[in-house]
Enzyme design. Structure first.
Site, PDB file in Angstrom:
ATOM      1  N   ASP A  95       0.832  -1.216   0.000  1.00 40.82           N
ATOM      2  CA  ASP A  95       0.000   0.000   0.000  1.00 40.82           C
ATOM      3  C   ASP A  95       0.863   1.262   0.000  1.00 40.82           C
ATOM      4  OD1 ASP A  95      -2.328   1.447   0.002  1.00 40.82           O
ATOM      5  OD2 ASP A  95      -2.681   1.247   2.153  1.00 40.82           O
TER       6      ASP A  95
ATOM      7  N   ASN B  60     -10.574  -3.365  -6.143  1.00 44.07           N
ATOM      8  CA  ASN B  60      -9.762  -2.387  -6.893  1.00 44.07           C
ATOM      9  C   ASN B  60     -10.334  -2.050  -8.276  1.00 44.07           C
ATOM     10  OD1 ASN B  60      -6.616  -3.565  -5.496  1.00 44.07           O
ATOM     11  ND2 ASN B  60      -7.858  -1.816  -4.876  1.00 44.07           N
TER      12      ASN B  60
HETATM   13  C1  FPP Z   1      -2.062  -0.062  -3.285  1.00 39.65           C
HETATM   14  O1  FPP Z   1      -1.558   1.258  -3.254  1.00 39.65           O
HETATM   15  C2  FPP Z   1      -1.532  -0.755  -4.454  1.00 39.65           C
HETATM   16  C3  FPP Z   1      -2.276  -1.355  -5.422  1.00 39.65           C
HETATM   17  C4  FPP Z   1      -3.757  -1.415  -5.377  1.00 39.65           C
HETATM   18  C5  FPP Z   1      -1.655  -1.972  -6.611  1.00 39.65           C
HETATM   19  C6  FPP Z   1      -0.403  -2.753  -6.343  1.00 39.65           C
HETATM   20  C7  FPP Z   1       0.170  -3.087  -7.654  1.00 39.65           C
HETATM   21  C8  FPP Z   1       1.485  -3.074  -7.962  1.00 39.65           C
HETATM   22  C9  FPP Z   1       2.548  -2.834  -6.970  1.00 39.65           C
HETATM   23  C10 FPP Z   1       1.937  -3.275  -9.371  1.00 39.65           C
HETATM   24  C11 FPP Z   1       1.832  -4.619  -9.990  1.00 39.65           C
HETATM   25  C12 FPP Z   1       2.181  -5.766  -9.109  1.00 39.65           C
HETATM   26  C13 FPP Z   1       3.076  -6.739  -9.383  1.00 39.65           C
HETATM   27  C14 FPP Z   1       3.088  -7.934  -8.495  1.00 39.65           C
HETATM   28  C15 FPP Z   1       4.058  -6.687 -10.490  1.00 39.65           C
HETATM   29  P1  FPP Z   1      -2.555   2.478  -3.441  1.00 39.65           P
HETATM   30  O2  FPP Z   1      -2.661   2.794  -4.885  1.00 39.65           O
HETATM   31  O3  FPP Z   1      -3.862   2.179  -2.770  1.00 39.65           O
HETATM   32  O4  FPP Z   1      -1.793   3.631  -2.700  1.00 39.65           O
HETATM   33  P2  FPP Z   1      -2.475   4.854  -1.936  1.00 39.65           P
HETATM   34  O5  FPP Z   1      -3.140   4.277  -0.718  1.00 39.65           O
HETATM   35  O6  FPP Z   1      -1.297   5.709  -1.607  1.00 39.65           O
HETATM   36  O7  FPP Z   1      -3.425   5.517  -2.879  1.00 39.65           O
END
Ligand code: FPP
Length: 246
Positions: free
Chosen positions: A26, A74
């Protein structure tokens, strides 16, 4: 990293590592926003961090590494952001094929994959075949995953076997139920790490986290370097796991 090989109470004991580490990645969006960048730049950085963390865990000898890459919720995000995350996954899969061969990685995808693009499904098929030949570190990527959905899926599969007369309800034990989860044949996580400042588990591995040690940190996922992960592992090594005993 030379610290790894010294041994005192403040340093990592390679003989007492968690067998299975799970991470809720996150904070990518905020990492980007803090720098005036698009959220997609944060996901790119998060994906690079994931790959480095996997290599670090493999190097020190952690056997199972599970990450929450995309939850069933998501899909509510803007289409460009969702498309961007799936592009990163595709890129990761293309590039991980070589790593799987050289590093003996078993790569699994946990979640409802039916909504993924044919291209992604084809790549997953290829990595599944490679995984069959390997027996090194297991990397589990949770994709279109939800803990409640996983539990319901297992319950429905057990109910279907009962309806078909293959089993009776009294055959339902924890082991029987676990064998129907995505995580069948995987020990439960010893350690869950959630960067990004939130202190909840957000529908991740609801069954499997029953006795898992948890670390929540304000550090955003792209900033959770190997050094910081090492400190978290040391913190874990000082915990007293009692599993309900004394
Ligand atoms: C949460 O951060 C992250 C996600 C919903 C996506 C995670 C995906 C990746 C790291 C990329 C692809 C994965 C792999 C395994 C190659 P957020 O966007 O909710 O962050 P925020 O809370 O700061 O908005």
């Amino acid at each position: 990293m030379k610290k790894l090989f010294k041994r005192d109470k403040s340093e990592l004991d390679l003989n007492n590592l968690p067998q299975h580490v799970a991470i809720i990645m996150d904070g990518n969006g905020r990492w980007a926003q803090k720098r005036g960048l698009m959220r997609s730049a944060g996901h790119l950085q998060g994906s690079n961090r994931f790959r480095s963390a996997a290599k670090y865990f493999q190097r020190i000898g952690i056997k199972y590494f599970t990450v929450y890459a995309f939850s069933t919720d998501n899909w509510k995000r803007p289409k460009e952001e969702v498309d961007g995350i799936f592009e990163l996954l595709e890129k990761y899969l293309y590039e991980s094929i070589d790593d799987m061969k050289s590093d003996n990685i078993v790569l699994n995808f946990w979640g409802d994959l039916s909504r993924l693009s044919p291209k992604l499904l084809k790549l997953i098929g290829e990595t599944d075949e490679l995984s069959l030949k390997n027996d090194g570190m297991h990397v589990n990527v949770c994709l279109n995953y939800g803990g409640r959905a996983e539990i319901l899926r297992a319950a429905k599969s057990f109910a279907a076997d009962c309806r078909e007369g293959k089993l009776t309800p009294d055959a339902l034990t924890e082991e029987e139920f676990e064998s129907r989860l995505y995580s069948a044949n995987t020990p439960p996580p010893d350690l869950l790490i959630r960067p990004g400042g939130e202190t909840r588990i957000s529908n991740f591995l609801l069954w499997q986290l029953a006795y898992t040690e948890m670390v929540f940190t304000d550090v955003l996922w792209p900033d959770l370097t190997d050094d910081k992960l090492e400190k978290i592992l040391i913190d874990y090594q000082h915990r007293n796991r009692r599993y309900g005993g004394i």
